[in-house]
Each structure stands twice: as structure tokens, then as C-alpha cells.
Design a protein around this motif. Structure first.
Motif, mmCIF file in Angstrom:
data_model
loop_
_atom_site.group_PDB
_atom_site.id
_atom_site.type_symbol
_atom_site.label_atom_id
_atom_site.label_comp_id
_atom_site.label_asym_id
_atom_site.label_seq_id
_atom_site.Cartn_x
_atom_site.Cartn_y
_atom_site.Cartn_z
ATOM 1 N N ALA A 1 2.362 -12.412 -0.972
ATOM 2 C CA ALA A 1 1.125 -12.387 -1.729
ATOM 3 C C ALA A 1 1.155 -11.065 -1.846
ATOM 4 O O ALA A 1 0.421 -10.050 -2.543
ATOM 5 N N LEU A 2 1.498 -9.890 -0.706
ATOM 6 C CA LEU A 2 1.254 -8.287 -0.426
ATOM 7 C C LEU A 2 2.018 -8.187 -1.474
ATOM 8 O O LEU A 2 1.965 -6.203 -2.518
ATOM 9 N N ILE A 3 3.659 -8.108 -1.522
ATOM 10 C CA ILE A 3 4.551 -7.865 -2.290
ATOM 11 C C ILE A 3 3.742 -8.081 -4.332
ATOM 12 O O ILE A 3 4.135 -7.201 -4.826
ATOM 13 N N CYS A 4 3.456 -9.785 -4.254
ATOM 14 C CA CYS A 4 2.715 -9.795 -5.862
ATOM 15 C C CYS A 4 1.775 -8.842 -5.589
ATOM 16 O O CYS A 4 1.847 -8.097 -7.420
ATOM 17 N N ALA A 5 1.143 -8.341 -4.998
ATOM 18 C CA ALA A 5 0.075 -7.899 -5.249
ATOM 19 C C ALA A 5 0.351 -6.661 -6.070
ATOM 20 O O ALA A 5 -0.199 -5.509 -6.882
ATOM 21 N N TRP A 6 1.661 -5.900 -5.075
ATOM 22 C CA TRP A 6 1.542 -4.384 -5.206
ATOM 23 C C TRP A 6 2.387 -4.804 -7.175
ATOM 24 O O TRP A 6 1.726 -3.812 -7.960
ATOM 25 N N LEU A 7 2.999 -5.870 -7.766
ATOM 26 C CA LEU A 7 3.535 -5.521 -9.273
ATOM 27 C C LEU A 7 2.089 -5.890 -10.188
ATOM 28 O O LEU A 7 2.764 -5.096 -11.117
ATOM 29 N N LEU A 8 1.590 -6.799 -9.241
ATOM 30 C CA LEU A 8 0.237 -6.594 -10.310
ATOM 31 C C LEU A 8 -0.509 -5.100 -10.307
ATOM 32 O O LEU A 8 -0.988 -5.392 -11.531
ATOM 33 N N ALA A 9 -0.444 -4.634 -9.058
ATOM 34 C CA ALA A 9 -1.193 -3.718 -9.331
ATOM 35 C C ALA A 9 -0.258 -2.287 -9.651
ATOM 36 O O ALA A 9 -1.450 -1.741 -10.562
ATOM 37 N N ARG A 10 0.904 -2.654 -9.669
ATOM 38 C CA ARG A 10 1.127 -1.369 -10.596
ATOM 39 C C ARG A 10 1.062 -1.316 -12.225
ATOM 40 O O ARG A 10 1.453 -1.077 -12.879
ATOM 41 N N ARG A 11 1.820 -2.986 -12.769
ATOM 42 C CA ARG A 11 0.809 -3.706 -14.526
ATOM 43 C C ARG A 11 -0.216 -3.145 -14.372
ATOM 44 O O ARG A 11 -0.999 -2.550 -15.336
ATOM 45 N N LEU A 12 -1.525 -3.174 -13.339
ATOM 46 C CA LEU A 12 -2.646 -3.021 -14.127
ATOM 47 C C LEU A 12 -2.751 -1.781 -14.054
ATOM 48 O O LEU A 12 -3.289 -1.460 -15.168
#
Length: 440
Positions: free
Chosen positions: A151-162
Motif C-alpha cells: 500500500a505504501l508503494i501504491c501511495a508513493w506512485l499515486l503521490a508522484r502522479r498527484l
């Protein structure tokens, strides 16, 4: 000595969102792990309590029990019990407490829960193997950690896109400003902060605008300087020719009109300088009645031809501290507007109880639709000219007057009654501002 490059705004947003998500996941994971561990402990306590109750019932029924009871079926046969006299040492040395009660033992990688209880037959010793429960808790912890990491990796990827979406408009504005300036952001700060890049681009554009404005002011000043000399010479020649011409002749009339136009051109140059200057030295004590007379002087021949009469009612000695050239620009445009759209009529100019200049004519007035368009000066409307000549010209001169008032902190408003016996238009010029104060 090397300097650290500032971190990009996108990177800071990414790590800020990721850090927030990490803290949230850590708290949730710890709460979930603690809850599951407590549930397993409660399950062990329930199993051990139920087995002890069953053994207590069997022993209480008077059944003959061997000293070592066979392992019971519950929980896969992990419950063992012993019944021994109180004077004998407990079985499995070091496993049970010295007196009644329970304890938890961890030995050789296994976890045991023990219980000692006094019965009429002696002492009841119960041991429960809780290793499977502890392994389930550890397995749940590893699974929880794995899901939290995913979940943290997914959050990092989403945060980069955001972060890229958030910073994209800033980057676009910076690129557009830099392209206009002819500078690429990669040459200036390839790893710099997007906010700093945007500020730098705005600073460069501001410098460019400041240079352009300085050039415009200098050009206006040079133009005025170059034109004032020939205008002065032309005025002198007209005055000399007027002395030679006979009074009342057509030549004298033409020379008089030429003098008026020369004075109007000189006044326009002074007004242009006033628009391009914010020098406090331009503010001085001005007699309003004399200023009105000066503005009317150049427009009087046109007003006489159109049939507009001026009725000045400003009391002598009514003075303000302001920029005379700016005031003349406003008055000339208001007077010219009355000449072009109110004549034939009478224009009365006086001061109201608040000390504001009021220009009121008894002309045909302005119809409501056109009055609403006239009031759109602040929006920069200059397309108010109608197809017919009598209505043409509204907007540009009044827009100039309104712009000068905005620059000087004055307030200009208009009211009009269209048609009927009380028709007419009223302009109110409020000169009360920080730079225009009444002097008694």
C-alpha cells in the motif's frame, strides 16, 4: 564550495503525501496487530478456562482419576493435566507456579500457558501449548507488514502522479514566461524548485515591463521636450501674425483658432506627461474655478458652435492639493463629452456639500441601455460608438477620464435622465483622496 540544489516542489509533495500515508498505515497496522494479538490471547484464555472447568467437573463427580491425565482432544490435544498430592513437587520442574494461579512460559521456541488449582483430590496442574496461536499472530504481522508495504508503494506512485498534476500548471506558466523571455528553465535551474523558477520567471517579466515602462516614460518626456519648442514658436508666430491682421477679419479669426489649437496640443502633452508620472512633486495647490476656466478655454469655440453654454458656479478660493494636468485631462474629456452629446444645452458646474465637482447639463440625457454600457468603463469598454453620429464617441474619452481618476484615487460617477422635462446628465467627480485634500 558547492551549494545544495533546492528540492523540486513535485518531489516535496510526493514525499509529504507518502510520509502521511506511511504514518497512517503504521498506526492502522499497529492497531490491527494489537487487536489480533489480544483476540488470540482471549481465545487461549477461553480454551484453558473451558478445559479447567471440564476437569473440575470430572473430578468433582467423584471419578477416580490417574495422577497424569491423558491429553484432551481440545485444540488438537495440546491440553495436558496432572493431579498430585499437595506435598509432592509439581511435574515438569520450572513449568508451574509455586502456588495456585497461572503463568506464561516461553521455552525452546514454544509458548505454554499453565494453571495451578487446589482441589479436594490434591493440586490440579494444567498446561496448554499456545505456540500455534503465537505463530498465527506472527504470520498475521508479516502479512500485515507486506500489505502495508504494498500500500505504501501504491501511495508513493499515486503521490508522484498527484504531484505532477499539481505542479504541471506551475511548470506550464514558468515555461510560457521563460519562452516569452527567451530563457529555458533547464539552463537556469535543471533541478531547482518549480516555485522558485516561477518566481524567477515573474521577476524577469517584471524587470522587462519595468524597462518598457521606463522607456515609455522617457520617450514621452523626450517627445514632449521636442514638441514644446516648435509649438512655442508656432504660438509666437500666430500672435505676431494676429497683431498684423486687422481685428474682425477672417484671417484674425483663423489665427485665433490656431492659437486655441496650439494651446490644446500643449495641454495634451502635459496631460500625457501626467499619465506617465507619479512624481509627488506634481501635486500642488490648485484653484478649481481657475482649472475649469483653463479646461474650457480650448473647447469654448467648439462649444459655441454646438450651442453649449457653461454656467460655472464654483466659489472662488475653492482649492485642492492635486495634479493639475491630471485634473485638466478629466475636465476636458467631460466638457468635450457634454459638447458632443448634450448640446444645445447649458452645463452647470458647482461643488456639492461633500466638496465634489458636479457637472450637470440639461440636454437630452442618455437612454438606460446606453447608460449601462457607459458605466462599463472599468471593464475597458471603448466600443460604445453607435452607427448614428449623435451617439457616436461615448466611451473612449470617458474611459480615459475614468482611468486617470483610478490612477489618482479619485471617484467618477454618472447619472442621467433620458427624455422628459427633467432630462439631463450629471457627472460627479470626487477629488477627496490621500493625494487630494481640501485646503481652506
Amino acid at each position: 564550495m558547492s551549494q545544495d540544489r533546492p528540492s523540486s516542489l513535485a518531489r516535496r509533495v510526493t514525499w509529504a503525501v507518502t510520509g502521511t500515508a506511511a504514518i497512517f498505515l503504521m498506526v492502522i497496522s499497529l492497531l490491527a496487530y494489537e487487536t489480533f494479538a489480544r483476540m488470540e490471547d482471549s481465545l487461549v484464555d477461553e480454551v484453558l478456562s473451558s478445559q479447567i472447568a471440564a476437569l473440575r467437573d470430572d473430578l468433582g463427580s467423584g471419578l477416580a482419576m490417574p495422577a497424569v491425565l491423558p491429553p484432551r482432544w481440545s485444540e488438537g490435544g495440546r491440553v495436558q493435566a496432572w493431579v498430585q498430592p499437595a506435598d509432592r513437587p509439581p511435574p515438569l520442574e520450572g513449568m508451574f507456579a509455586a502456588g495456585p494461579g497461572g503463568r506464561e512460559i516461553v521455552e525452546s521456541g514454544r509458548t505454554w500457558h499453565t494453571w495451578v488449582e487446589t482441589l479436594p483430590q490434591g493440586l490440579l496442574y494444567v498446561r496448554y501449548d499456545a505456540t500455534a496461536h503465537e505463530e498465527r499472530v506472527r504470520s498475521f504481522g508479516w502479512i500485515l507488514a507486506g500489505w502495508a508495504l504494498l500500500a505504501l508503494i501504491c501511495a508513493w506512485l499515486l503521490a508522484r502522479r498527484l504531484a505532477r498534476r499539481v505542479v504541471a500548471p506551475i511548470r506550464a506558466v514558468s515555461d510560457r514566461l521563460s519562452a516569452w523571455e527567451g530563457v529555458t528553465l533547464a539552463d537556469e535551474a535543471p533541478l531547482g524548485d518549480e516555485a522558485l523558477q516561477l518566481i524567477g520567471a515573474f521577476n524577469r517579466i517584471q524587470d522587462r515591463v519595468d524597462r518598457a515602462m521606463a522607456f515609455e516614460r522617457q520617450f514621452a518626456a523626450n517627445l514632449g521636450h521636442e514638441l514644446r519648442t516648435p509649438l512655442a514658436a508656432l504660438r509666437s508666430d500666430c500672435e505676431m501674425a494676429l497683431l498684423d491682421a486687422g481685428p474682425g477679419t477672417p484671417l484674425a479669426a483663423r489665427l485665433s483658432r490656431m492659437l486655441v489649437q496650439v494651446d490644446a496640443a500643449a495641454s495634451s502633452l502635459a496631460g500625457a506627461a501626467a499619465l506617465n508620472s507619479a512624481d509627488p512633486a506634481r501635486v500642488r495647490r490648485v484653484d478649481l474655478s481657475q482649472a475649469l476656466e483653463q479646461a474650457w478655454f480650448a473647447l469654448e469655440p467648439m462649444a459655441r458652435a454646438r450651442g453649449l453654454a457653461l454656467d460655472p458656479r464654483i466659489p472662488p478660493g475653492a482649492c485642492r492639493s492635486l495634479d493639475l494636468d491630471a485634473l485638466l485631462i478629466v475636465l476636458r474629456n467631460l466638457l468635450r463629452n457634454a459638447i458632443e452629446h448634450a448640446a444645445p444645452a447649458t452645463l452647470r458646474v458647482d461643488l456639492d456639500e461633500d466638496g465634489a465637482l458636479v457637472l450637470r447639463d440639461d440636454g437630452p440625457g442618455i437612454d438606460p441601455d446606453r447608460l449601462a454600457r457607459v458605466r462599463e468603463w472599468r471593464a475597458g469598454r471603448v466600443d460604445l460608438a453607435a452607427a448614428d453620429a449623435p451617439d457616436a464617441g461615448h466611451g473612449l474619452g470617458l474611459g480615459i477620464a475614468q482611468r486617470v481618476c483610478e490612477l489618482r484615487g479619485w471617484r467618477l460617477s454618472v447619472d442621467s435622465v433620458h427624455g422628459g422635462p427633467g432630462s439631463g446628465t450629471t457627472f460627479r467627480l470626487d477629488l477627496n483622496s490621500a493625494s487630494s485634500q481640501q485646503n481652506s
